[in-house]
Design a protein around this motif. Structure first.
Motif, short mmCIF file in Angstrom:
data_model
loop_
_atom_site.label_atom_id
_atom_site.label_comp_id
_atom_site.label_asym_id
_atom_site.label_seq_id
_atom_site.Cartn_x
_atom_site.Cartn_y
_atom_site.Cartn_z
N ARG A 1 0.85 -1.19 0.00
CA ARG A 1 0.00 0.00 0.00
C ARG A 1 0.88 1.24 0.00
O ARG A 1 1.81 1.36 0.79
CB ARG A 1 -0.90 0.01 1.23
N TYR B 1 -2.08 6.67 1.52
CA TYR B 1 -3.44 6.68 2.06
C TYR B 1 -3.37 6.90 3.56
O TYR B 1 -3.54 8.01 4.04
CB TYR B 1 -4.23 5.41 1.72
N TYR B 2 -3.07 5.84 4.31
CA TYR B 2 -2.95 5.99 5.76
C TYR B 2 -1.71 6.82 6.12
O TYR B 2 -1.68 7.47 7.16
CB TYR B 2 -2.88 4.62 6.44
N GLY C 1 -7.80 4.36 -1.85
CA GLY C 1 -8.76 5.44 -1.64
C GLY C 1 -8.78 6.51 -2.70
O GLY C 1 -9.27 7.62 -2.45
N SER D 1 -6.32 8.15 -3.75
CA SER D 1 -5.43 9.23 -3.30
C SER D 1 -4.65 9.87 -4.44
O SER D 1 -4.33 11.06 -4.39
CB SER D 1 -4.45 8.69 -2.24
#
Length: 316
Positions: free
Chosen positions: A68, A71-72, A98, A100
């Motif tokens: 990933r 995002y986070y 998401g 992004s």
């Protein structure tokens, strides 16, 4: 006609007991992939004399690790360049979550993707097409415009998810074909959980209900026949946001689908450890960027927890 349909949530959820990592005491051999690929050990480390598992080199057909990206955490070009300079041999792809990427200046996005390509990593859009479909009413023109834009900035893989939408199988197959026509590798995401992908609570997901694993397997076969590059398995309802893991679903998928064409979302160490234990070091896994080293050590067999230490091996 719109692709969107109304789906009545399924009920009657059956779960198997969760199997902790430490409960498995046998040695774990990698499952034989459909297509053989030579395996190699790390070189240039200064520690080549120490035993490690030989694994397929990049570009791999199996044993893929997708991470990933933004995002986070606000993962940027400089960070990803440094990360892949050290650990790029153990990363095959980077996924935006998401949607992004749609918030980034286009030149910065292109530079990010170019950096990933420099390290021989593909870049995935993640499942943002779900929002494109929902907000456009399933407009082919709008979807095609989105696909062209993704190709123009350099994306390689387009994930096709629909955790919140009900899309007929024939429309899903059409999206796979349309994606391939635009020069992108289609990667449909399937799972048993209705309403997956929105960080919902366990209680919310339980009330929504789950699909039967046979539904997942049947559609995955259809999508592969339609030209899907790989199938992503959504973890919600299986190992994420559940009171107990649905290990029966994992076993069912691995027994009915080619393991080199399936990637499991496994963004928790105990989850990817379980997959390595039960499928072998060449399982295809999606994890967080912060977990690269831990998974690499597990695949190579040099470290692990009580249930995996010294037990993950390959032959070749």
């Amino acid at each position: 006609m719109s692709m969107l349909r109304t789906l009545r949530p399924l009920t009657g959820v059956f779960r198997s007991a969760r199997i902790p990592t430490s409960s498995v005491s046998r040695r774990f051999l990698s499952a034989t992939p459909r297509a053989s690929q030579n395996k190699v050990r790390p070189t240039g480390t200064g520690f080549e004399f120490l035993p490690t598992n030989p694994l397929p080199p990049k570009p791999r057909q199996h044993g893929l690790t997708e991470i990933r990206g933004p995002y986070y955490a606000p993962v940027g070009q400089t960070y990803i360049d440094e990360l892949l300079s050290d650990w790029g041999e153990y990363v095959d792809g980077i996924k935006f979550a998401g949607g992004s990427f749609s918030l980034m200046p286009v030149e910065r996005l292109k530079a990010f993707i170019d950096t990933a390509h420099k390290h021989n990593c593909y870049v995935s859009t993640g499942g943002f097409i779900e929002r494109v479909i929902a907000t456009s009413g399933g407009s082919k023109d709008q979807i095609s415009r989105y696909l062209r834009a993704c190709k123009d900035v350099g994306f390689d893989v387009l994930e096709i998810s629909s955790g919140f939408l009900s899309i007929p199988t024939s429309d899903w197959q059409f999206l796979i074909e349309l994606t391939a026509q635009h020069g992108l590798k289609p990667k449909p995401e399937v799972g048993i959980q209705w309403g997956a992908g929105g960080d919902a609570s366990v209680e919310e997901l339980e009330s929504a209900g789950t699909r039967d694993v046979g539904w997942v397997i049947e559609r995955a076969h259809n999508f592969l026949n339609a030209g899907a590059h790989m199938i992503m398995i959504e973890s919600e309802g299986i190992t994420e946001n559940v009171k107990s893991w649905r290990t029966d679903v994992i076993s069912g998928i691995n027994s009915k689908l080619p393991t080199d064409k399936v990637m499991f979302e496994a963004a928790e160490p105990e989850v990817f450890s379980y997959h390595i234990q039960n499928t072998g070091a060449t399982a295809n896994l999606f994890i967080d960027h912060s977990q690269i080293v831990q998974l690499a050590c597990l695949r190579r067999g040099i470290w692990g927890t009580g249930g995996t230490f010294g037990r993950v091996v390959t032959v070749g």
